[in-house]
Design an enzyme around this catalytic site. Sequence first.
Site, PDB file in Angstrom:
ATOM      1  N   GLU A   1      -9.944  -2.247   5.257  1.00 19.28           N
ATOM      2  CA  GLU A   1     -10.625  -1.993   6.520  1.00 19.28           C
ATOM      3  C   GLU A   1     -11.820  -2.952   6.650  1.00 19.28           C
ATOM      4  O   GLU A   1     -12.236  -3.577   5.663  1.00 19.28           O
ATOM      5  CB  GLU A   1     -11.082  -0.530   6.563  1.00 19.28           C
ATOM      6  CG  GLU A   1      -9.930   0.491   6.437  1.00 19.28           C
ATOM      7  CD  GLU A   1      -9.066   0.624   7.703  1.00 19.28           C
ATOM      8  OE1 GLU A   1      -9.017  -0.315   8.526  1.00 19.28           O
ATOM      9  OE2 GLU A   1      -8.419   1.679   7.853  1.00 19.28           O
TER      10      GLU A   1
ATOM     11  N   HIS B   1      -7.482  -4.960  10.229  1.00 16.23           N
ATOM     12  CA  HIS B   1      -7.247  -4.765   8.788  1.00 16.23           C
ATOM     13  C   HIS B   1      -5.964  -5.452   8.333  1.00 16.23           C
ATOM     14  O   HIS B   1      -5.035  -5.632   9.114  1.00 16.23           O
ATOM     15  CB  HIS B   1      -7.269  -3.275   8.400  1.00 16.23           C
ATOM     16  CG  HIS B   1      -6.099  -2.440   8.835  1.00 16.23           C
ATOM     17  ND1 HIS B   1      -6.208  -1.112   9.176  1.00 16.23           N
ATOM     18  CD2 HIS B   1      -4.775  -2.730   8.967  1.00 16.23           C
ATOM     19  CE1 HIS B   1      -5.019  -0.637   9.490  1.00 16.23           C
ATOM     20  NE2 HIS B   1      -4.134  -1.586   9.383  1.00 16.23           N
TER      21      HIS B   1
ATOM     22  N   ASN C   1      -7.762  -2.922  14.323  1.00 18.06           N
ATOM     23  CA  ASN C   1      -9.139  -3.287  13.969  1.00 18.06           C
ATOM     24  C   ASN C   1      -9.212  -4.511  13.054  1.00 18.06           C
ATOM     25  O   ASN C   1     -10.253  -4.802  12.477  1.00 18.06           O
ATOM     26  CB  ASN C   1      -9.838  -2.091  13.289  1.00 18.06           C
ATOM     27  CG  ASN C   1      -9.164  -1.691  11.976  1.00 18.06           C
ATOM     28  OD1 ASN C   1      -8.174  -2.291  11.574  1.00 18.06           O
ATOM     29  ND2 ASN C   1      -9.712  -0.699  11.310  1.00 18.06           N
TER      30      ASN C   1
ATOM     31  N   ASP D   1       0.804  -1.223   0.000  1.00 17.89           N
ATOM     32  CA  ASP D   1       0.000   0.000   0.000  1.00 17.89           C
ATOM     33  C   ASP D   1       0.835   1.270   0.000  1.00 17.89           C
ATOM     34  O   ASP D   1       2.051   1.233   0.173  1.00 17.89           O
ATOM     35  CB  ASP D   1      -0.969  -0.004   1.199  1.00 17.89           C
ATOM     36  CG  ASP D   1      -0.350  -0.583   2.465  1.00 17.89           C
ATOM     37  OD1 ASP D   1       0.883  -0.568   2.571  1.00 17.89           O
ATOM     38  OD2 ASP D   1      -1.101  -1.044   3.335  1.00 17.89           O
TER      39      ASP D   1
HETATM   40  C1  F6R Z   1       1.377  -1.563   6.086  1.00 12.56           C
HETATM   41  C2  F6R Z   1       0.036  -2.114   6.192  1.00 12.56           C
HETATM   42  C3  F6R Z   1      -0.757  -2.082   7.442  1.00 12.56           C
HETATM   43  C4  F6R Z   1       0.059  -2.390   8.684  1.00 12.56           C
HETATM   44  C5  F6R Z   1      -0.825  -2.357   9.932  1.00 12.56           C
HETATM   45  C6  F6R Z   1      -0.010  -2.526  11.184  1.00 12.56           C
HETATM   46  O1  F6R Z   1       1.911  -1.742   4.798  1.00 12.56           O
HETATM   47  O2  F6R Z   1      -0.443  -2.597   5.215  1.00 12.56           O
HETATM   48  O3  F6R Z   1      -1.789  -3.035   7.351  1.00 12.56           O
HETATM   49  O4  F6R Z   1       0.650  -3.641   8.558  1.00 12.56           O
HETATM   50  O5  F6R Z   1      -1.507  -1.142   9.995  1.00 12.56           O
HETATM   51  O6  F6R Z   1       0.840  -1.438  11.356  1.00 12.56           O
HETATM   52  P1  F6R Z   1       2.039  -1.484  12.409  1.00 12.56           P
HETATM   53  O7  F6R Z   1       2.976  -2.516  11.937  1.00 12.56           O
HETATM   54  O8  F6R Z   1       2.658  -0.104  12.358  1.00 12.56           O
HETATM   55  O9  F6R Z   1       1.435  -1.819  13.724  1.00 12.56           O
END
Ligand code: F6R
Length: 239
Positions: A141, A136, A134, A66
Amino acid sequence: MKIIIDTKENCAKLAAKQYAELLNRKPDCILGLATGSTPEELYKELIALNKAGEISFKQVSSYNLDEYVGLTGEHPQSYRYFMDDKLFNHVDINKDNTHVPCGIDMTDEKAAEYDKEIEKAGGIDLQLLGVGNNGHIAFNEPGTPLDSVTHVVKLTQSTLEANKRFFASIDEVPTEAVCMGIKTIMNARKIILMAYGKNKAEAMAKAIKGKIDLNVPASILQLHPDCTIYMDAEAASQL
Ligand code: F6R
């Protein structure tokens, strides 16, 4: 799902072994990569293995999950910047073969081209994932359909709150991102999901023990034939 519960350091070392096995078996493999705090330890391990001559990224191609909409690759909080800074600048990968979705002037139609590129390249061999508080995966989401391909998403308040730590204030966190869809992720031949800390405990319990539910996107991984989850004791505390 294969579940490994260990310290963050050991999880990173064990996951790095999985990468080493793949890179040595298939030097021109296609990696799906993630950003955020979760993969940082793993990237350090991969850099160390590369510097020690145990793995090479020379023939590897990569596709990131992403990117924030509105940030160019020069922005220090963009995911292109993160990948260069945390991995690509420190290993022998050819940067031309590294792909991060473009966050500028993105539309759903243009975003869907990313899936076609991945398919043309041969498909992702190993997809790395973190998980949101959450549930995701990437920025899919709660509620994202199973058949979604790379698309533009509106980030939820929970994600904006979780990610404000990287910005001066919550108002600076981009409200949209372009991200691989659930289908894009599920098409990967192997998946590794890593989760650390008590903020992830509820999502991980639902993802592993709960029913498969679009409102907990990580639970969809129960349907994947080759998914390994690495988590620390805090993330596993509600299992
Ligand atoms: C990042 C991504 C997100 C993160 C998730 C956890 O490329 O796709 O799904 O993996 O938000 O973020 P952290 O690792 O910062 O807790």
